[in-house]
Design a protein around this motif. Sequence first.
Motif: not given
Length: 2007
Positions: A1077-1089
């Motif tokens: 389970i990882t942050a979605h690579q195309d979601s900037v907010i998930e990557i930053l969080f």
Amino acid sequence: MCIFGSIYFGLSSSSVADICPGSNLYEENLKDMELWITSDNVIVDVMDPTVCESKQDGKPDCNDCPHVLFFLRSVYFLMQTLFTIGYGDAVVPTKLDTEVAVTCLFMLFGVFGYGLIIANMTSVLSNIDVVNMRFRHEMDSLHLWLKFRSAPASISHKIDMCFHYLERTQYGVLDQNLFEGLPNQLTREITKSNMVLLERVPFINPQYRSKTFLSNISLALIRRIYPPSSIVIHEGEKQRELLIVKRGKVDLYVKSCSEVVATLVENDYFGDCPLLFGTSNEVKGISPGFSEILALPFNKFKKFMDCSSHTDVDSWSSVSNTVSMEDPGAKKTAEVSRMQMDKIFSYVFNLKTHARSKKVRNMFEESAEVKVKGLRILPKSPLLVYWDIAAIFGIMFEAVSVPIQLATYTRSSNLASAHGWVFSIHYAFDILFIIDMYLRMNAYAYTTFENGKSQTIVDIDLIRKNYFSSPWYPIDRIAVAPYDVLSFALGHHILFRIPKLIRVLHLPRTVSRLRTNLSICFERSMNEKLSSIIKMFLCSILIIVWSSAGWNALRLKDSGHKSVYWALTTLTTVGYGDLTPKNARETIYAIFIGAVGATFTAGIIANVTSFFHDTDVSEDNIDHKMNCVIKFMENHSRPLEQVKRIREYFEYIEREQRGISEDKILHKALPDHLKSEVLMHITHAMVSKCPHFSNRELGFQRQLMTSLEQRFFSSRSMIITPSLPSDGMYFIKKGTVDLLSETKMGESIPFRRLGVDDYFSEDSLTDHWDCNPYLAVSVTDSELWYLNRFVFYRLVENFLDEGAQLSKLEPIKKANTHSRHDTTVTHGNSGGNSVFFIHPDNYFIQCWFGLILTITIYTMMTIPFRYAFMENHEITTIWLLLDYFGDFILFLDLLIRSFFLAYYDDSHLVTEKERIWRHYYESGKMKWHIASLIPIEVSALYQPILCPMWKLQVWSLFRMNKLFRLLEIPALVTSVESSLAKLGVRVPKNAIRVGKVIAVIVFSAHFIACLFFAIASYNQYHTTEGSHTNWAYMNGLFSKPLLCPDQHPDTRDLTRRYIASLYWSIATLTTVGYGDITAHQDSVIEILFASFVLIIGTATYTLVIALLDDIVSQLDVTSSLYKTKADKVHAYCEMEALPDTLKSKIHAYYDNLWQRQLGVSGNKILSFFPDYYRKEMIIDIIRPYLRNTLFLKDCSANFIAHIVNCISYELYLPGDTLFHEGERCNSLILLYKGKVHLLNSKGVKFKTVDNGVLGETSFFCFEPHLCSAKAVDTCQTFCLSASDFVSCLRENKMTEQFKEYLFKNTTQILILKESVLKMIRNLKSSKMKKMAVEEKSKIPKGVILPDTLSRCSWDAMLLLQTAFLAFIIPYQISFMSHDTALSLFLIDVNIDLFFLLDIYAKLNKFAVIKDGSLLSSPKDFRAIYLKSSFKGDLICAAPVSFVAFCSGVQDTRYGLLRITQLIRIRHFGKYLNSCAITLNSRTSLSISTEKLRIIQIFIIMLFLCHWFACIFHLIGKMSKEQGWIIADESNNSSSGERYLRSFYWSLYTVTTIGYGSIPIHTNLERIFAMVVMIGGAVVCDAGITAILTSIIHNRDQQSGENSRRIQCTNKYMSTCGVSEDTQIRLLDYYRYDDTELGNINENEILADLPSALREEVIRHFCYDALRRSELVNDFSDGAVGSLVKMMEPYLAIPNENLSVINEDCDNMFVLKRGQVKCIDSSGYENFLPLGTLIGHIATSSTHALVGFPSKVLEINVLNGQGFRTKYINPYIIFTLGSTSVRSSVKKNNNWREQILIKTASKEVKKIFVTVRSWKNGQQHDTIGSSEVQMNMDSTENSFKVVIRDTTGKSAGIISLSLIFRNMRRHEVLDTHERTAVALEYCHLYCLSRCKFEELKRYFELSNSDSNLNRLLYHSTGQPLHKADVNANFNDLCEEKHRACNIDHSKTDNNQSSNFIAEGGNHFPITPMLKDDEIPRRSRLHSLKIVPKYDDGDPEAGVRMTRNYSYY
């Protein structure tokens, strides 16, 4: 790592015939094989032709055998494994067993290796700047304690300034700590400069005093540092201190004038007159700046003057503590003092009539203004702070922007641009740094500190010189160069900015400089922790930016935030694996960043760990003290109530003082004058409010305040008890005390309640209470300060006027008062009104805080959960009720805290509402308490829906302000812990701390999980059709777009979502990072969080390791201290080459000591007790013995209580000698447990004493021992020394009473002695012979002792079988799916039978050691076993395997039936310790405590991984859904393969590597995975790191202490002007102590041993040397033994004179180790052999006996041959009579040497020759010896002497030529004295002349006809005076008044006939009996010092009737 990578690749490819088959055969031979190589896309893309040739760019890079890529990818795998990163990408092992097994080994190695990196870095960081780090840590502890004590700012500032001064002179270490334990000679050399200052004092002037007197006085001086405006001299007070100004100055004032009337400058002195005569100061002295003062306190001066060895001052009176005016020095002192005061008062008179010019400011004062020319920036300029901040911004901007720009231009293939706003900022900072460099060269003034003075340097040449020599200049010169100019011609502008990055090296220095400037310019302190955190934060930013910039430059398709995300996953070792390298270049970069980044992360963890590693691993540790005390009390069967009280006492100390050792701070961390000020602050309010002391002289009050003793009492503890009379006065600092009176019915009724600043028991100061008139009990936890009666007496001796006024104190009247209730009481205020308040210690408020904590946790858990997960839910009634009930309680809490909750202000209970409200407001809590109560959720009425959030989510969002209460959780938890402890609920402290760590992880994970899912919900709601850019949709948690409104999810979906979110959160926080389970690579907010959470996770993980490291250190303090002590003792025994029997005794003693009292000696453990508890316990123990003891049985309870304070505890092992026949009787021995044989001079037993009193009559008659006493078994004794007994008599005014008792009971004493003598005389009778047969302890037949080989082998078998059970039972439960194999069944049956045999053996055969005693009787050890582990062992031994097999129970059920046998695991640690001890004792292996702890944690980790693997497999097997077994396609695999996969998953989870290659899908699997993650992270990964850190820190701590000592000493010597020669000698001593001695302090080793072993060690080295000497020819063996007991270790430094011809020599020495050269008066030199007696005392006795030598034996050593090569450095010892000399050490084949022995003998018949082997720093081995017979008829005797070893074999041959002749003229001696010089560091034993003469006099007086004549001679060195006889308090004051006016010269002359003069002391002889008054049968014959007798002599008993009785 490269080697392991090659191994990984080699083992993986070993199953393939050809790893490089060629492109045409790749698909056929490799493609479908299960290898990591064929699964790695990076390798496949190169080797598979169908892939590499189909690339879109049309440029195939095929390589059918990429060796380099093989190597890189293998190393890449090892990097992520060893550094616990665990990406889990294609390089992880497949299902191939070989790959999985090897990977498991690498994981084990990696977790320990990475932990070792962190541990070593922690130790390095702790010791890299040990001087400043330790100083800052000590100052932080000191500030914390001052804050706890509410010290005013003035005292705190004064202490800070004092230590700031010390920091500049000696790095903040106090003198007494810096030079503690130095050899005497070095101490004298360091203080030699003080002698010059002392010579100016008239009384100590060499005109009146000897050089020795002056030297000894200089050693007593104390250096004090007085900050500016400090009061040095107190006007009108009896200060009684000699003060000498060493540096600085002191201004003098008088009351009648505000001007400075005089100034003491350097070398001036003051206070000699008050010191000598007890007068008051007439002036006041203030230090205008920093001043160094040498002080001679009165207590040290008195102790020195009372010493019997100093005869320079005959006019000293120990009665009035003054010096007579008949002394010329004293007379001169009075004259000079009067002249000085006349000048001062004359000057004062002139000041009043004439104007006084202004004085020049003192240049020493730091605040002096500095005149400058031109632009200068002074050190205190605020500009420096702002400039440093700007410099930090400039450095960070340059370091961040350049890599980013470089990566950006690289991606765009354009490096030529030199324009833009970014470059403009670069140029601006360039100008800033150019200006900075210019200012440093021309304007930055700086401060130097030389010779104790601060000076501001403003000279431009010196400023430039200082800058050019600093580390700043080379970096500035490189960084300031204009490289940018070249870019205009060459292009690539950004490349020329790279050299500017060198300025990053300035970053740590700039932060440190900012910290210093903040302190100097704004007086704002930045502690060491904050400074390090800022440095770590800035460096972390740089590492992240640089790592992400490099990755961004390589990955052209990834955005910047993805690069940061990859860098964080790598640096934090989380390693999700969603972004991984795709080619060789990226792999190389990943390897580099992984290694460097992980090391940097380890450095951060190590740095934080060093902050928290503040456990006090010393004897002052509170937990250590409590454990030892409780163990001691349990061993002595003390009542549970006493044990409970002691436990409560220590818990109160730790709770109230936060574990700070106040006693350690007061006595070791503060100088004496500042300690006095702090004590005065603490006690001033109590003393000043007491009417008896409030209006007394200030000096009296000051000394009274500093004489008080702190005592703590837990609630409901008795302070004044019925059985123990009070002997002092109590002041109440904190708490409440009830005074109780006893009724006729025996009940205790309170009649008065006392509070803060009250006092009681004051009348016991003057009246000796035999029965307490009332009792006292603490109502609450209380802090009291105690004034001891005898301390008060000594104080009154110096203040006679005050003593007369205090002679009658008004006692407390039993008047009833209104009592206060516990919870809510009415308290009278000044206005007479009553107020309602709640006591802070009330049960109600404690329960209230528990309720507040519960509500806060409810709020913390529910609000984020409802906001994130409960979409489309309505607001229900139950939610409203729960929320608003919590709000109501919080509102009530606000009211209670605002108006009713009382608090303590400096121990005073404040109850006024106004002050309560102000206190609550100023605390800062009110603001966020009010903020949390604001009903923001009301706005939801106007806007109830904010899609995608529905009503309940909006409601929860608007209630987020309630989370402000989270800030109070630590305080609430602490309050609840305290409340539980007071209620008697005790949870282990370390368990609580571990629980807190886990709670922090869980609560943090909950918050993060809620936010992570909320972000996914937001993305899902705003997603477009077919584009779901959120992690939840990717993992199947959303099946459709999120609508508002819509149906709310059911419970199953809600559970799946929360578990998945929490699963990701915990995986991130614990750095496991599976990557499923990882942050979605195309979601900037998930990557930053996710990036933010990675940082938070690393910080959390770092804190977990730091806290666990502190827990581990605290957990093992007692065993660590014991092991350290045992190691030092073992090293000492080896270094001194003690005999094996003696070494065995010492080791057995420490083993016994560990079993009984955790390795702490008896006297030390008694010192851990509070005084009042110790006294009560000892009286309870020894009361039965005191009832039958002479004199003591008739004494008052008050005297017994005083005696108990002096009693010590001794432990004797079987065979130890308690005392020898003829020895001086130094102590009364109360045999508490054990048996002792009494032996005559032949060693024959005539009586056995069991639990009795030894030496009773001899002790009270001051006679030597008649017989010897030897312990039969382990004996526990309480001892009272003779000196302490006489001191108690004197202090209690009972000397005359004791005389009368001896007179009345003479007959009884003689009868007791006669009974012993009769037994000795009758030893030859048959009956007594039968009694005298030695009792031998018989071991019952068949009993096996604990240390036998068979017992050790048995324990080893138990260890193996227990380990087998721990493995096989979980395996059977989880993996067994078929019938039980017969072989496994037979193994199980054998194990069951073995355990049954073990039970039988423990019941009947196995002896045990209990509390250090061997229990070999089956009855004894059977009883112990039945009470301890019998029940558990019986359950384990039940034959369940046999029953199950016969019943047909198979598969999993078979293992479940055997699960009870796992109870055996509790013994695993004991079995492992037993095996370790066996290996240490029976093999050459050495398993230290550190190694054993590592082995233990390794085994624990393996077992945990095994158990987790079994549970994980069982969950997968029982899963009804698609569990991990199906997802991993392992359902068709064998049980062995599935176990390997399960263990692989368990291991990479526990070690937090987290490959994630085994998929997890079900909720139960994820929940279990979270448990394993937390358990693994806390117990295994962080636990291993913490244990390794603790071990390495303890190992390196001593080296850090040594380094600090050397640096501080160097600094001290350079600033204090110590001579260069002394500096070299001192540093050489430190080198010797650190390297050759290993920091082993012989004094500490011997002091820790019991008296019997200590005597035996010293006897081994000294007894023969003393016995051979003519000095003790008339001494018995027992008398020589008494000398041995008095000898002390002494270390002589190179070139130290032990004795000098024609100079006083007050000591005699026995040479133990080292080279000493002896020079006689003729100038002849020779070397002294070991065991030689050195000193004028010894040579004078030889001269007195035989006269001067007249003959010479000339020995010529010609040759030596035949000696074995193993005997290196041989030398020869020649012994002629009592004279021994030795040759030089023969380091080569040249043996020729001439040696002379001068003797008074007329003829020599034989000489003894001994050859020994020299060993530096150790005892020497004896090679052999021989005896040479001389022919006196021949003028020269030539011999070939055969040296034979102990077996009689030849060890070598020496050729000698001996000539016996007359002494030549130049060889004639004119004195017996000799000069003895130490040629190297020499270890000796020393005995002072005064002690020898005292002992000699003791044995002379032992022949006195009257026992009473011996009473007045004792070892205290203090004379008895008539004032001590029957004197009460008033008489004492009057006597002291009279003593001040006595003509001392007449007194001494008139009373000389009644005194025995001995060594300068006078002992009054007042015989109470004459010879004709003694019964005839008790009259003694005249005896020599040594009573020699024969057993057959019928008169022997009569001649010895004066000796001891033993029962």
